[in-house]
Scaffold this motif. Structure first.
Motif, short mmCIF file in Angstrom:
data_model
loop_
_atom_site.label_atom_id
_atom_site.label_comp_id
_atom_site.label_asym_id
_atom_site.label_seq_id
_atom_site.Cartn_x
_atom_site.Cartn_y
_atom_site.Cartn_z
N ARG A 123 62.40 56.10 35.19
CA ARG A 123 61.55 54.96 34.84
C ARG A 123 60.67 54.63 36.04
O ARG A 123 61.17 54.31 37.12
CB ARG A 123 62.38 53.74 34.47
N PRO A 125 58.38 52.40 38.30
CA PRO A 125 58.24 50.94 38.51
C PRO A 125 56.79 50.52 38.65
O PRO A 125 56.35 50.06 39.71
CB PRO A 125 59.02 50.72 39.80
N PHE A 126 56.01 50.65 37.59
CA PHE A 126 54.60 50.28 37.66
C PHE A 126 54.45 48.77 37.76
O PHE A 126 55.32 48.00 37.36
CB PHE A 126 53.85 50.78 36.43
N ARG A 127 53.31 48.35 38.27
CA ARG A 127 52.86 46.97 38.19
C ARG A 127 51.58 46.97 37.35
O ARG A 127 50.57 47.54 37.76
CB ARG A 127 52.59 46.40 39.58
N VAL A 128 51.66 46.34 36.21
CA VAL A 128 50.57 46.41 35.24
C VAL A 128 50.00 45.01 35.04
O VAL A 128 50.75 44.03 34.91
CB VAL A 128 51.07 46.98 33.89
N VAL A 149 46.89 49.43 36.65
CA VAL A 149 48.24 49.93 36.89
C VAL A 149 48.34 50.33 38.35
O VAL A 149 47.52 51.10 38.86
CB VAL A 149 48.57 51.13 35.98
N ARG A 204 52.05 48.57 26.91
CA ARG A 204 53.30 49.33 26.96
C ARG A 204 53.01 50.78 27.31
O ARG A 204 51.96 51.32 26.96
CB ARG A 204 54.03 49.25 25.62
N THR A 205 53.95 51.37 28.03
CA THR A 205 53.88 52.79 28.33
C THR A 205 54.83 53.52 27.40
O THR A 205 55.88 53.00 27.01
CB THR A 205 54.26 53.07 29.79
N LEU A 218 58.10 51.02 26.93
CA LEU A 218 58.41 50.01 27.94
C LEU A 218 57.25 49.01 27.97
O LEU A 218 56.09 49.40 28.13
CB LEU A 218 58.59 50.64 29.32
N TRP A 220 55.17 45.98 29.64
CA TRP A 220 54.89 45.59 31.02
C TRP A 220 54.20 44.24 31.15
O TRP A 220 54.22 43.64 32.23
CB TRP A 220 54.03 46.66 31.70
N THR A 221 53.53 43.76 30.13
CA THR A 221 52.78 42.51 30.26
C THR A 221 53.03 41.62 29.04
O THR A 221 53.59 42.07 28.04
CB THR A 221 51.26 42.78 30.36
#
Length: 468
Positions: A123, A125-128, A149, A204-205, A218, A220-221
């Motif tokens: 997984r 750990p992006f910041r989106v 991203v 989402r990714t 996943l 993210w926002t």
């Protein structure tokens, strides 16, 4: 009789104490219907406690297994379930009947499942971030959103597919691999062909195998909203040619007390003495009083019908919403007292029609357009005649009333609607009909303005002001 020896007395005491304890426990458990009593009743021995512990352990294991199965089932696609069901069938039938082909199919499916599972490992750990430069746009204008991203890790991450739900659609993009600290930014279009509220996101990714056996999403926002306002145009002042304000030209109505002087007339019983013009009285020898032109603070009412029966097409209704927005925004910017009302909808199982209107926010233009962005027609909504009657009763001091409807509203209904207002109220019915020839006709106490396009509203009001 010989009394029992001390050990016997002690044993009897313990037996009596145990019996009394069991009796007390049974009394306490009597009427209790929890899980323990359903399993072992009032038993309190080692065997009963063992049964209870086994049931509790089974519940914990079952709960953990159900959570694990739910997580696994959430990433398996329908095709993946078919492959999983094919594996035991192919092995069982292939080895049982000696069909090598089925055995090969079974092992091929096993390989596919292993490869698909590898794609789910890990997984990033992006910041989106999801950004909408403008939260409000006008229908038909271009609108865009931006996602950014960031890879906060020091090592490179693999590329993934990114999905952004946009209204009923979906924006997809392939994000490339990012080295440590790199940033990826992408703009996407948001459709604004229809007014309303367009939900955007959450971003989402998606990680999935090439065949489509598994798919893990996943989020993210949070989601954001874009409000699409109806199209409006600038129109002449809503009071010009209809009703004048205290700061403007007075009306033609005469009164005995106001601020705009009109003429002198002879004194009549009931006139106030402070308005006697003594110089003219001395010249004529007759008491003369001042007469004034009445000025009124304009209170505009813009009434929009949401009844399905008042419109022949969706195009007519959208034009009517734009007309209501244009008039309301102009009145707000002019600093007028304005009320914009729309039909209420009678509930499906109501015993009688609900005679009420819903007032929209008119303190700032943006709030009015926000509420107009979500109005829609309904078969059970009040028609223009009922709206006029309710608005005339609920709103005080009306000077001008705009009644906005579609081509299915008959002239008789418009006349009946105008009769709901008091004498002196200027009633203007705006009929939205793209197939009709624009024009203005006047009936007693009613002006009927027919428009086919939004620009016709500006032209018609400008002509009204010129005539006035």
């Amino acid at each position: 009789m010989t009394s029992p020896n001390p050990p016997q007395r002690a044993a009897r005491a313990r037996t009596g104490s145990s019996s009394s304890t069991d009796t007390q426990t049974r009394d306490q458990l009597e009427g209790l219907t929890n899980t323990r009593t359903r399993l072992v009743g009032s038993r309190t021995g080692v065997l009963a406690d063992t049964v209870v512990l086994l049931v509790q352990a089974g519940r914990v294991v079952g709960s953990a297994a159900s959570r694990a199965f739910a997580r696994v089932a959430a990433v398996i696609t329908p095709l993946g379930w078919v492959i999983l069901a094919t594996i035991p069938v192919a092995f069982l039938v292939g080895y049982r009947l000696g069909w090598i082909e089925l055995v090969v199919v079974g092992w091929a499916c096993v390989v596919l499942v292993i490869v698909a599972a590898v794609y789910l490992i890990g997984r990033a750990p992006f910041r989106v971030e999801l950004t909408l430069p403008h939260r409000r746009v006008v229908m038909g204008e271009p609108a865009r959103g931006t996602i950014a991203v960031l890879n906060p890790r020091s090592r490179r991450t693999l590329g993934v597919k990114v999905e952004i739900p946009v209204g009923a659609g979906l924006a997809e993009l392939a994000m490339p691999g990012l080295r440590g600290g790199a940033r990826f930014q992408h703009d996407f279009a948001i459709p604004t062909t229809r007014r309303g509220i367009v939900p955007v996101g959450p971003v989402r990714t998606v990680r999935a195998d090439p065949i489509g056996l598994v798919r893990r999403e996943l989020i993210w926002t949070e989601s954001a909203e874009l409000v699409v306002h109806p199209r409006t145009i600038g129109v002449p002042s809503t009071s010009t040619g209809l009703i004048r304000d205290l700061e403007g030209t007075p009306t033609r109505d005469l009164t005995s007390s106001d601020v705009a002087f009109h003429a002198l007339r002879e004194y009549q019983n009931g006139d106030e003495r402070r308005y006697i013009h003594w110089k003219s009285t001395a010249k004529t020898g007759t008491f003369m009083v001042r007469q004034f032109e009445q000025t009124r603070r304009s209170h505009l009412v813009v009434a929009l019908t949401l009844a399905t029966g008042d419109y022949a097409s969706e195009e007519e209704f959208e034009l009517a919403v734009s007309v209501a927005g244009s008039l309301g925004v102009r009145a707000i910017r002019d600093g007028r007292t304005v009320s914009v009302v729309v039909s209420t909808i009678t509930p499906d199982f109501a015993k009688r029609k609900m005679l009420a209107v819903r007032a929209l926010a008119t303190h700032v233009p943006a709030r009015l357009l926000d509420e107009l962005a979500v109005v829609d027609v309904a078969a059970a909504a009040l028609n223009i005649r009922d709206i006029a009657r309710v608005a005339a009763d609920d709103v005080d001091g009306i000077s001008v009333a705009f009644l906005i409807c579609g081509s299915r509203t008959t002239p008789a209904e418009l006349r009946a609607a105008s009769h709901s207002f008091a004498l002196g109220v200027e009633v203007v019915a705006i009929v939205c009909d793209p197939d009709a020839v624009p024009g203005l006709r006047r009936v007693a106490g009613l002006s009927v303005l027919t428009i086919g396009y939004l620009d016709d509203l500006r032209i018609a009001l400008a002509r009204t002001a010129a005539v006035a």
